[in-house]
Scaffold this motif. Structure first.
Motif, PDB file in Angstrom:
ATOM      1  N   UNK A  77       0.877  -1.167   0.000  1.00 37.14           N
ATOM      2  CA  UNK A  77       0.000   0.000   0.000  1.00 37.14           C
ATOM      3  C   UNK A  77       0.918   1.221   0.000  1.00 37.14           C
ATOM      4  N   UNK A  78       0.966   1.919  -1.123  1.00 34.01           N
ATOM      5  CA  UNK A  78       1.818   3.102  -1.230  1.00 34.01           C
ATOM      6  C   UNK A  78       1.183   4.282  -0.490  1.00 34.01           C
ATOM      7  N   UNK A  79       2.042   5.093   0.111  1.00 36.35           N
ATOM      8  CA  UNK A  79       1.585   6.281   0.838  1.00 36.35           C
ATOM      9  C   UNK A  79       2.396   7.476   0.351  1.00 36.35           C
ATOM     10  N   UNK A  80       1.721   8.516  -0.084  1.00 40.41           N
ATOM     11  CA  UNK A  80       2.420   9.713  -0.552  1.00 40.41           C
ATOM     12  C   UNK A  80       1.485  10.909  -0.537  1.00 40.41           C
ATOM     13  N   UNK A  81       2.059  12.076  -0.612  1.00 40.68           N
ATOM     14  CA  UNK A  81       1.264  13.301  -0.627  1.00 40.68           C
ATOM     15  C   UNK A  81       0.934  13.742  -2.041  1.00 40.68           C
ATOM     16  N   UNK A  87      -1.062   6.416 -10.606  1.00 42.48           N
ATOM     17  CA  UNK A  87      -1.051   5.551 -11.779  1.00 42.48           C
ATOM     18  C   UNK A  87       0.171   4.640 -11.784  1.00 42.48           C
ATOM     19  N   UNK A  88       1.319   5.183 -11.400  1.00 41.44           N
ATOM     20  CA  UNK A  88       2.534   4.369 -11.355  1.00 41.44           C
ATOM     21  C   UNK A  88       2.415   3.303 -10.279  1.00 41.44           C
ATOM     22  N   UNK A  89       1.780   3.639  -9.153  1.00 40.97           N
ATOM     23  CA  UNK A  89       1.563   2.648  -8.092  1.00 40.97           C
ATOM     24  C   UNK A  89       0.731   1.484  -8.616  1.00 40.97           C
ATOM     25  N   UNK A  90      -0.234   1.782  -9.442  1.00 42.45           N
ATOM     26  CA  UNK A  90      -1.065   0.732 -10.037  1.00 42.45           C
ATOM     27  C   UNK A  90      -0.219  -0.158 -10.944  1.00 42.45           C
ATOM     28  N   UNK A  91       0.695   0.454 -11.703  1.00 42.41           N
ATOM     29  CA  UNK A  91       1.581  -0.321 -12.572  1.00 42.41           C
ATOM     30  C   UNK A  91       2.448  -1.283 -11.771  1.00 42.41           C
ATOM     31  N   UNK A  92       2.713  -0.952 -10.520  1.00 41.88           N
ATOM     32  CA  UNK A  92       3.523  -1.799  -9.655  1.00 41.88           C
ATOM     33  C   UNK A  92       2.666  -2.842  -8.923  1.00 41.88           C
ATOM     34  N   UNK A 170       2.253  -5.565 -17.786  1.00 41.94           N
ATOM     35  CA  UNK A 170       3.385  -4.654 -17.687  1.00 41.94           C
ATOM     36  C   UNK A 170       4.445  -5.284 -16.791  1.00 41.94           C
ATOM     37  N   UNK A 171       5.496  -5.816 -17.398  1.00 40.90           N
ATOM     38  CA  UNK A 171       6.523  -6.536 -16.659  1.00 40.90           C
ATOM     39  C   UNK A 171       7.710  -6.794 -17.575  1.00 40.90           C
ATOM     40  N   UNK A 172       8.845  -7.104 -16.969  1.00 48.12           N
ATOM     41  CA  UNK A 172       9.976  -7.602 -17.743  1.00 48.12           C
ATOM     42  C   UNK A 172       9.922  -9.125 -17.752  1.00 48.12           C
ATOM     43  N   UNK A 173      10.600  -9.728 -18.702  1.00 48.41           N
ATOM     44  CA  UNK A 173      10.652 -11.183 -18.755  1.00 48.41           C
ATOM     45  C   UNK A 173      11.325 -11.739 -17.500  1.00 48.41           C
ATOM     46  N   UNK A 174      12.395 -11.082 -17.078  1.00 49.75           N
ATOM     47  CA  UNK A 174      13.143 -11.550 -15.916  1.00 49.75           C
ATOM     48  C   UNK A 174      12.274 -11.532 -14.663  1.00 49.75           C
ATOM     49  N   UNK A 175      11.514 -10.470 -14.488  1.00 49.08           N
ATOM     50  CA  UNK A 175      10.654 -10.365 -13.316  1.00 49.08           C
ATOM     51  C   UNK A 175       9.531 -11.395 -13.363  1.00 49.08           C
TER      52      UNK A 175
END
Length: 231
Positions: A77-81, A87-92, A170-175
């Motif tokens: 759960x990302x926390x930021x102001x 959107x980037x948090x969703x990508x992660x 959305x991912x790398x092959x390695x991941x």
């Protein structure tokens, strides 16, 4: 049921606020709170952590870089102001995103989402066996690994081809490879991972899955022969 949690935030005040919310929640267990990603990662090598409350903007190692460096990724759960990180948090593949200042009702809603996802992961009684979760087209999907035919590099994405459909993740092959069983999946080319149970025939250049010919890297034929022999 309690989820083991860590709080990672370079602000001591913010850590105290989130730690208090965690301690007051009946379904959360605080393992530790840390001012930086290095301390948190050291803790996670000796303790099982189910959920991370993670600040995005931190010195040296950002929240996103921290997640990139984890081999085993708990829920986050990302926390930021700053709302622009949502959107980037969703990508992660974040479970949720909380914007400062944190409101109790919104915090509890995030925790409920984490608990629901944890229970879904623990449901191992399905007849179709081992599975992974992928995020595609803004949806989280449960994919049974025995139905995956191959995984293909596709720009910034990977294409997951199953017996039923195809999804872009959305991912790398390695991941992505880290989430797959090494007994059943093998990287046969820089752009392809195949399910060895789906291989019907092969030669020095291709492995055939149905009507599709998957290219074999020059040094991968022997690896494939060994994998098929063990399987």
């Amino acid at each position: 049921m309690k989820l083991n949690c860590v709080v990672v935030d370079d602000s001591s005040l913010q850590r105290m606020v989130v730690a208090k919310l965690v301690n007051n929640h009946p379904n959360l267990q605080l393992v530790g709170d840390f001012s930086n990603a290095i301390e948190a990662k050291n803790c996670m090598t000796v303790h099982t952590v189910d959920l991370i409350f993670l600040d995005v903007e931190m010195p040296v190692i950002s929240g996103f870089d921290f997640i990139d460096g984890l081999k085993v990724k708990p829920q986050v759960i990302f926390i930021t102001s700053k709302a622009e990180y949502a959107l980037k948090a969703f990508d992660y593949d974040a479970t949720d995103y909380l914007q400062k200042p944190i409101v109790l009702e919104r915090f509890n809603a995030s925790v409920k989402r984490a608990l629901d996802h944890y229970m879904l992961r623990q449901d191992n009684h399905d007849d179709e066996g081992e599975h992974i979760f992928i995020k595609s087209n803004l949806k989280k999907l449960k994919v049974f690994t025995n139905k995956i035919k191959w995984i293909e590099a596709y720009g910034d994405y990977v294409k997951v081809v199953t017996e039923e459909d195809t999804n872009l993740v959305l991912s790398t092959m390695k991941s992505f490879e880290k989430d797959l069983s090494k007994d059943k999946f093998i990287r046969v080319h820089k752009s392809y991972i195949i399910n060895i149970d789906k291989v019907e025939r092969f030669n020095s250049k291709f492995a055939e899955i149905g009507v599709t010919k998957i290219p074999l890297s020059r040094n991968k034929k022997e690896d494939l022969i060994k994998a098929l022999a063990i399987a």
